[in-house]
Write a protein that holds these residues in place. Structure first.
Motif, PDB file in Angstrom:
ATOM      1  N   PHE A  74       0.834  -1.205   0.000  1.00  0.00           N
ATOM      2  CA  PHE A  74       0.000   0.000   0.000  1.00  0.00           C
ATOM      3  C   PHE A  74       0.875   1.264   0.000  1.00  0.00           C
ATOM      4  O   PHE A  74       0.534   2.269  -0.639  1.00  0.00           O
ATOM      5  N   ALA A  75       2.019   1.194   0.678  1.00  0.00           N
ATOM      6  CA  ALA A  75       2.928   2.340   0.724  1.00  0.00           C
ATOM      7  C   ALA A  75       3.445   2.673  -0.668  1.00  0.00           C
ATOM      8  O   ALA A  75       3.540   3.850  -1.049  1.00  0.00           O
ATOM      9  N   THR A  76       3.769   1.660  -1.449  1.00  0.00           N
ATOM     10  CA  THR A  76       4.274   1.881  -2.810  1.00  0.00           C
ATOM     11  C   THR A  76       3.207   2.563  -3.660  1.00  0.00           C
ATOM     12  O   THR A  76       3.487   3.524  -4.394  1.00  0.00           O
ATOM     13  N   THR A  77       1.977   2.079  -3.572  1.00  0.00           N
ATOM     14  CA  THR A  77       0.892   2.700  -4.331  1.00  0.00           C
ATOM     15  C   THR A  77       0.708   4.155  -3.902  1.00  0.00           C
ATOM     16  O   THR A  77       0.555   5.047  -4.735  1.00  0.00           O
ATOM     17  N   MET A  78       0.757   4.412  -2.591  1.00  0.00           N
ATOM     18  CA  MET A  78       0.542   5.782  -2.115  1.00  0.00           C
ATOM     19  C   MET A  78       1.681   6.714  -2.536  1.00  0.00           C
ATOM     20  O   MET A  78       1.446   7.883  -2.867  1.00  0.00           O
ATOM     21  N   ALA A  79       2.910   6.218  -2.546  1.00  0.00           N
ATOM     22  CA  ALA A  79       4.034   7.052  -3.002  1.00  0.00           C
ATOM     23  C   ALA A  79       3.842   7.393  -4.478  1.00  0.00           C
ATOM     24  O   ALA A  79       3.985   8.553  -4.891  1.00  0.00           O
ATOM     25  N   ARG A  80       3.500   6.388  -5.289  1.00  0.00           N
ATOM     26  CA  ARG A  80       3.281   6.616  -6.719  1.00  0.00           C
ATOM     27  C   ARG A  80       2.168   7.645  -6.915  1.00  0.00           C
ATOM     28  O   ARG A  80       2.303   8.586  -7.712  1.00  0.00           O
ATOM     29  N   GLN A  81       1.069   7.473  -6.176  1.00  0.00           N
ATOM     30  CA  GLN A  81      -0.058   8.387  -6.341  1.00  0.00           C
ATOM     31  C   GLN A  81       0.307   9.804  -5.906  1.00  0.00           C
ATOM     32  O   GLN A  81      -0.070  10.767  -6.566  1.00  0.00           O
ATOM     33  N   LEU A  82       1.040   9.938  -4.820  1.00  0.00           N
ATOM     34  CA  LEU A  82       1.445  11.274  -4.368  1.00  0.00           C
ATOM     35  C   LEU A  82       2.265  11.970  -5.453  1.00  0.00           C
ATOM     36  O   LEU A  82       2.005  13.130  -5.796  1.00  0.00           O
ATOM     37  N   PHE A  83       3.245  11.248  -6.005  1.00  0.00           N
ATOM     38  CA  PHE A  83       4.099  11.846  -7.039  1.00  0.00           C
ATOM     39  C   PHE A  83       3.263  12.248  -8.267  1.00  0.00           C
ATOM     40  O   PHE A  83       3.451  13.328  -8.826  1.00  0.00           O
ATOM     41  N   VAL A  84       2.356  11.389  -8.674  1.00  0.00           N
ATOM     42  CA  VAL A  84       1.519  11.682  -9.844  1.00  0.00           C
ATOM     43  C   VAL A  84       0.529  12.813  -9.544  1.00  0.00           C
ATOM     44  O   VAL A  84       0.354  13.732 -10.348  1.00  0.00           O
ATOM     45  N   ASP A  85      -0.108  12.745  -8.379  1.00  0.00           N
ATOM     46  CA  ASP A  85      -1.120  13.752  -8.029  1.00  0.00           C
ATOM     47  C   ASP A  85      -0.505  15.152  -7.966  1.00  0.00           C
ATOM     48  O   ASP A  85      -1.101  16.125  -8.439  1.00  0.00           O
ATOM     49  N   ALA A  86       0.688  15.228  -7.363  1.00  0.00           N
ATOM     50  CA  ALA A  86       1.358  16.531  -7.237  1.00  0.00           C
ATOM     51  C   ALA A  86       1.702  17.091  -8.619  1.00  0.00           C
ATOM     52  O   ALA A  86       1.726  18.308  -8.828  1.00  0.00           O
ATOM     53  N   TYR A  87       1.952  16.191  -9.571  1.00  0.00           N
ATOM     54  CA  TYR A  87       2.212  16.605 -10.962  1.00  0.00           C
ATOM     55  C   TYR A  87       0.911  16.989 -11.661  1.00  0.00           C
ATOM     56  O   TYR A  87       0.820  18.011 -12.345  1.00  0.00           O
TER      57      TYR A  87
END
Lengths: 154, 260
Positions: free
Chosen positions: B102-115
């Motif tokens: 779940f941490a990996t998914t959340m890191a990916r989403q944070l990076f994408v969302d901020a972009y």
């Protein structure tokens, strides 16, 4: 002649409800943007609430049926994206109907307390920003313990 | 630095590859997030991820439909989603990285969302009215997505020893894929020149500030390595995309043109 067709289409299309929130018509929510008649050609314009709203296909079908009921022979359901839909387009009457239905309505400007649809207490807290559909958040009432959906401001 | 004067909307049209790449990003993200359905750590997060997936899918459908119109070869959203090979997909490498924990998914989403909050905000002023319309909706949704991923990264980073460790590992593992979002290529430059797209290099500062603020609050270290792995925009993918497409396209590959 044109005016009566316009009236009939407006009446029939105005009755189409949101399949997820059957107490509200698409006009109440602000999904219905325009009904236009030129000669025999009828164009009904709608706009999605959220980009991926799965109810849009059903709504599009319901609108087409309503147009047929109104006697349209040459009709089109147009989907527009701009201006982007906002909860500010929801009428005050619609917000009351939502609350009575058990869904906390969107608040003007996104400020102010969220009232529990069951006991009307303002002591409530958000459990998740995403509820049963993309347009709703999940909230729990601290007074009566009722879990309920809140229509998010957009 | 050049200062440009504002251009009225509707004077320019986006190119097929430009619209396609943004459609691809959102389609792949939707597919990835959909994999969490029934697998989330709790019911609420399961539903949240499904809802976010639907938002991305909605944006993907609009963009792929528009890309098909721009191309003019009669390909619709389905033809583009189901009929292209791995090398013809131009999504970011970041979005095709596996869900992991779940941490990996959340890191990916944070990076994408901020972009994406930067991207959609900028594209709302695009000279291409269709792109501006799609972005005007997407920006509202992206703000919710960013809040969701930020909250989780902070909760996991500033959580238990185990969750902190996993969250840091996820951030470190995915960091090398973040530079691609902030590195313009020829397509980006062509679109920026005609006011259709923003200069994505200018996103680097707000993106870094936003992500740093979240990682700081999450008591996580911000990686300092600025190596950027590129390739997605030109169709050179990591090994994960082929597997993902295999699942996404299986039905149409097996029964071409099937409908229900």
């Amino acid at each position: 002649m044109t005016t009566t067709l316009l009236d009939r289409v407006r009446e029939e299309v105005g009755k189409v409800v949101d399949p997820e929130i059957p107490v509200l018509t698409i006009a109440d929510i602000g999904i219905l943007r325009d009904v236009n008649v030129e000669g025999d050609r009828v164009t009904v314009t709608i706009t999605p609430t959220y980009s991926g709203c799965p109810a849009m296909d059903a709504i599009r079908g319901d609108v087409a049926e309503a147009m047929e009921r109104a006697g349209c022979v040459d009709g089109e359901v147009r989907t527009v994206l701009a201006p982007a839909w906002t909860t500010d387009w929801m009428t005050e009457g619609a917000k009351r109907k939502l609350l009575d239905f058990g869904i906390a309505p969107p608040r003007a400007l996104g400020v102010g307390p969220v009232l529990c649809p069951r006991c009307r207490s303002d002591a409530t807290h958000t459990v998740s920003e995403f509820g049963s559909t993309a347009c709703k958040a999940l909230v729990v009432c601290d007074s009566c313990g009722e879990p309920f959906d809140r229509f998010k401001e957009l | 630095m050049t200062v440009r004067s504002p251009t009225p909307a509707g004077v320019a049209t986006a190119s097929f590859p430009y619209v396609l790449r943004h459609g691809d990003d959102n389609l792949i993200l939707a597919q990835q997030l959909g994999e969490w359905i029934s697998q989330g750590p709790e019911l609420e997060s399961d539903i949240a991820l499904a809802n976010i997936a639907v938002d991305h899918l909605g944006v993907a459908r609009m963009l792929l439909t528009y890309a098909g119109e721009l191309e003019g070869d009669g390909r619709d959203e389905d033809a583009l989603a189901m009929g292209r090979t791995e090398r013809q997909y131009t999504n970011l490498l970041l979005v095709e990285q596996p869900n992991g924990d779940f941490a990996t998914t959340m890191a990916r989403q944070l990076f994408v969302d901020a972009y994406q909050v930067e991207l959609w905000a900028a594209l709302t002023g695009s000279a291409d009215p269709t792109l501006a319309g799609v972005s005007g909706k997407a920006i509202k949704e992206a703000s919710y997505h960013l809040r969701h991923s930020s909250t989780w990264v902070i909760r996991l980073g500033d959580g238990t020893e185990e969750s902190h460790h996993r969250m840091q590992r996820a951030v470190d593992d995915l960091w090398r894929f973040t530079g691609e979002m902030l590195t313009p290529d020829a397509v980006d430059e062509q679109m920026a020149a005609i006011w259709v797209g923003p200069d994505i290099a200018a996103f680097r500062r707000p993106w870094t500030e936003r992500v740093t603020a979240v990682l700081d609050q999450a008591t996580l270290q911000v990686p300092t390595d600025d190596y950027a792995r590129l390739g997605g925009r030109s169709g050179i993918h990591t090994e994960h995309l082929g597997h993902l497409l295999g699942e996404l396209q299986w039905m149409q590959r097996t029964y071409p043109g099937m409908t229900w």
